[in-house]
Scaffold this motif. Structure first.
Motif, PDB file in Angstrom:
ATOM      1  N   LEU A 288      53.254   6.955  83.135  1.00 36.85           N
ATOM      2  CA  LEU A 288      53.486   8.046  84.079  1.00 36.85           C
ATOM      3  C   LEU A 288      54.963   8.416  84.123  1.00 36.85           C
ATOM      4  CD1 LEU A 288      52.638   9.929  86.459  1.00 36.85           C
ATOM      5  CD2 LEU A 288      53.090   7.988  87.957  1.00 36.85           C
ATOM      6  N   ARG A 289      55.817   7.437  84.237  1.00 35.10           N
ATOM      7  CA  ARG A 289      57.264   7.705  84.297  1.00 35.10           C
ATOM      8  C   ARG A 289      57.767   8.322  82.988  1.00 35.10           C
ATOM      9  NH1 ARG A 289      59.603   5.674  88.753  1.00 35.10           N
ATOM     10  NH2 ARG A 289      58.572   3.977  89.835  1.00 35.10           N
ATOM     11  N   ARG A 290      57.327   7.774  81.854  1.00 33.97           N
ATOM     12  CA  ARG A 290      57.778   8.280  80.553  1.00 33.97           C
ATOM     13  C   ARG A 290      57.319   9.716  80.338  1.00 33.97           C
ATOM     14  NH1 ARG A 290      54.932   5.277  77.128  1.00 33.97           N
ATOM     15  NH2 ARG A 290      53.486   6.964  76.756  1.00 33.97           N
ATOM     16  N   GLU A 291      56.043   9.982  80.596  1.00 28.68           N
ATOM     17  CA  GLU A 291      55.507  11.324  80.368  1.00 28.68           C
ATOM     18  C   GLU A 291      56.121  12.344  81.324  1.00 28.68           C
ATOM     19  OE1 GLU A 291      53.459  12.519  77.918  1.00 28.68           O
ATOM     20  OE2 GLU A 291      53.814  10.543  77.044  1.00 28.68           O
ATOM     21  N   THR A 292      56.350  11.946  82.564  1.00 25.64           N
ATOM     22  CA  THR A 292      56.986  12.854  83.524  1.00 25.64           C
ATOM     23  C   THR A 292      58.381  13.227  83.052  1.00 25.64           C
ATOM     24  OG1 THR A 292      55.706  11.868  85.313  1.00 25.64           O
ATOM     25  CG2 THR A 292      57.638  13.132  85.943  1.00 25.64           C
ATOM     26  N   CYS A 293      59.097  12.247  82.540  1.00 20.78           N
ATOM     27  CA  CYS A 293      60.451  12.498  82.039  1.00 20.78           C
ATOM     28  C   CYS A 293      60.411  13.376  80.785  1.00 20.78           C
ATOM     29  CB  CYS A 293      61.136  11.168  81.753  1.00 20.78           C
ATOM     30  SG  CYS A 293      62.849  11.347  81.247  1.00 20.78           S
ATOM     31  N   GLU A 294      59.533  13.023  79.831  1.00 18.75           N
ATOM     32  CA  GLU A 294      59.466  13.767  78.564  1.00 18.75           C
ATOM     33  C   GLU A 294      58.955  15.192  78.755  1.00 18.75           C
ATOM     34  OE1 GLU A 294      57.055  11.579  75.807  1.00 18.75           O
ATOM     35  OE2 GLU A 294      58.470   9.916  75.675  1.00 18.75           O
ATOM     36  N   GLU A 295      57.892  15.350  79.526  1.00 15.91           N
ATOM     37  CA  GLU A 295      57.226  16.650  79.627  1.00 15.91           C
ATOM     38  C   GLU A 295      57.874  17.591  80.635  1.00 15.91           C
ATOM     39  OE1 GLU A 295      54.772  17.628  77.639  1.00 15.91           O
ATOM     40  OE2 GLU A 295      54.677  15.681  76.638  1.00 15.91           O
ATOM     41  N   ALA A 296      58.460  17.036  81.706  1.00 12.71           N
ATOM     42  CA  ALA A 296      58.967  17.894  82.771  1.00 12.71           C
ATOM     43  C   ALA A 296      60.432  17.653  83.110  1.00 12.71           C
ATOM     44  CB  ALA A 296      58.124  17.695  84.026  1.00 12.71           C
ATOM     45  N   ALA A 297      61.100  16.740  82.396  1.00 14.18           N
ATOM     46  CA  ALA A 297      62.494  16.387  82.710  1.00 14.18           C
ATOM     47  C   ALA A 297      62.626  16.009  84.182  1.00 14.18           C
ATOM     48  CB  ALA A 297      63.447  17.524  82.338  1.00 14.18           C
ATOM     49  N   ALA A 298      61.656  15.226  84.653  1.00 14.99           N
ATOM     50  CA  ALA A 298      61.609  14.849  86.063  1.00 14.99           C
ATOM     51  C   ALA A 298      61.552  13.334  86.212  1.00 14.99           C
ATOM     52  CB  ALA A 298      60.393  15.479  86.729  1.00 14.99           C
ATOM     53  N   GLU A 299      61.980  12.868  87.371  1.00 14.05           N
ATOM     54  CA  GLU A 299      61.865  11.460  87.724  1.00 14.05           C
ATOM     55  C   GLU A 299      61.052  11.372  89.002  1.00 14.05           C
ATOM     56  OE1 GLU A 299      65.758   9.706  87.968  1.00 14.05           O
ATOM     57  OE2 GLU A 299      66.318  10.471  85.993  1.00 14.05           O
ATOM     58  N   VAL A 300      60.264  10.291  89.121  1.00 11.64           N
ATOM     59  CA  VAL A 300      59.401  10.120  90.282  1.00 11.64           C
ATOM     60  C   VAL A 300      59.669   8.790  90.964  1.00 11.64           C
ATOM     61  CG1 VAL A 300      57.563  11.597  89.374  1.00 11.64           C
ATOM     62  CG2 VAL A 300      57.537   9.151  88.865  1.00 11.64           C
TER      63      VAL A 300
ATOM     64  N   TYR B  41      47.219   9.008  89.588  1.00  2.31           N
ATOM     65  CA  TYR B  41      48.359   8.448  90.302  1.00  2.31           C
ATOM     66  C   TYR B  41      49.092   9.594  90.977  1.00  2.31           C
ATOM     67  CZ  TYR B  41      48.088   3.854  88.080  1.00  2.31           C
ATOM     68  OH  TYR B  41      47.689   2.610  87.679  1.00  2.31           O
ATOM     69  N   ALA B  42      49.802   9.275  92.036  1.00  2.00           N
ATOM     70  CA  ALA B  42      50.653  10.258  92.702  1.00  2.00           C
ATOM     71  C   ALA B  42      51.992   9.594  92.977  1.00  2.00           C
ATOM     72  CB  ALA B  42      50.008  10.725  93.997  1.00  2.00           C
ATOM     73  N   ALA B  43      53.034  10.395  92.984  1.00  2.29           N
ATOM     74  CA  ALA B  43      54.367   9.886  93.278  1.00  2.29           C
ATOM     75  C   ALA B  43      55.221  11.038  93.790  1.00  2.29           C
ATOM     76  CB  ALA B  43      55.007   9.286  92.027  1.00  2.29           C
ATOM     77  N   THR B  44      56.225  10.692  94.548  1.00  5.75           N
ATOM     78  CA  THR B  44      57.150  11.722  95.004  1.00  5.75           C
ATOM     79  C   THR B  44      58.078  12.105  93.857  1.00  5.75           C
ATOM     80  OG1 THR B  44      58.645  10.027  95.814  1.00  5.75           O
ATOM     81  CG2 THR B  44      57.131  10.981  97.415  1.00  5.75           C
TER      82      THR B  44
END
Length: 111
Positions: free
Chosen positions: A4-16, A37-40
């Motif tokens: 989840l963390r890796r894909e969020t970073c790669e796909e959206a340049a975001a951190e959760v 999963y959900a995260a802020t």
């Protein structure tokens, strides 16, 4: 959760923040189910270039209900919306107020 963390970073340049397990979504036509999963969202970087198309897509900030108005996702969207509100409640995030759709600012986010 690492995925989840890796894909969020790669796909959206975001951190959760810390991910919260919500459940799973069955895929009756496939031999699998998808974990939910959900995260802020804690940080949002500049929109990345899509490696498949070479395009940089804009991102918009909208409430879940506005998103359903913008896209024709049909009946399955009701289940997605219910899961989203369950996650929002469990994470202690207030319901988003309707406002004009806009592009989100980048950087560290204040929650």
């Amino acid at each position: 959760m690492l995925t989840l963390r890796r894909e969020t970073c790669e796909e959206a340049a975001a951190e959760v923040g810390n991910p919260l397990f919500i459940g799973h979504l069955a895929a009756p036509d496939e031999m699998c189910s998808r974990l939910r999963y959900a995260a802020t969202l804690t940080r949002l970087g500049p929109a990345p270039v899509d490696p498949a198309t070479g395009r940089t897509y804009i991102r918009i900030l909208a409430t879940p209900e506005q998103t359903l108005e913008l896209f024709d996702w049909g009946e399955p969207a009701a289940g997605q919306l219910a899961a989203l509100h369950q996650a929002r409640t469990r994470l202690g995030i207030p319901k988003a107020l309707r406002q004009p759709v806009s592009e989100p600012a980048t950087g560290t986010l204040t929650l």
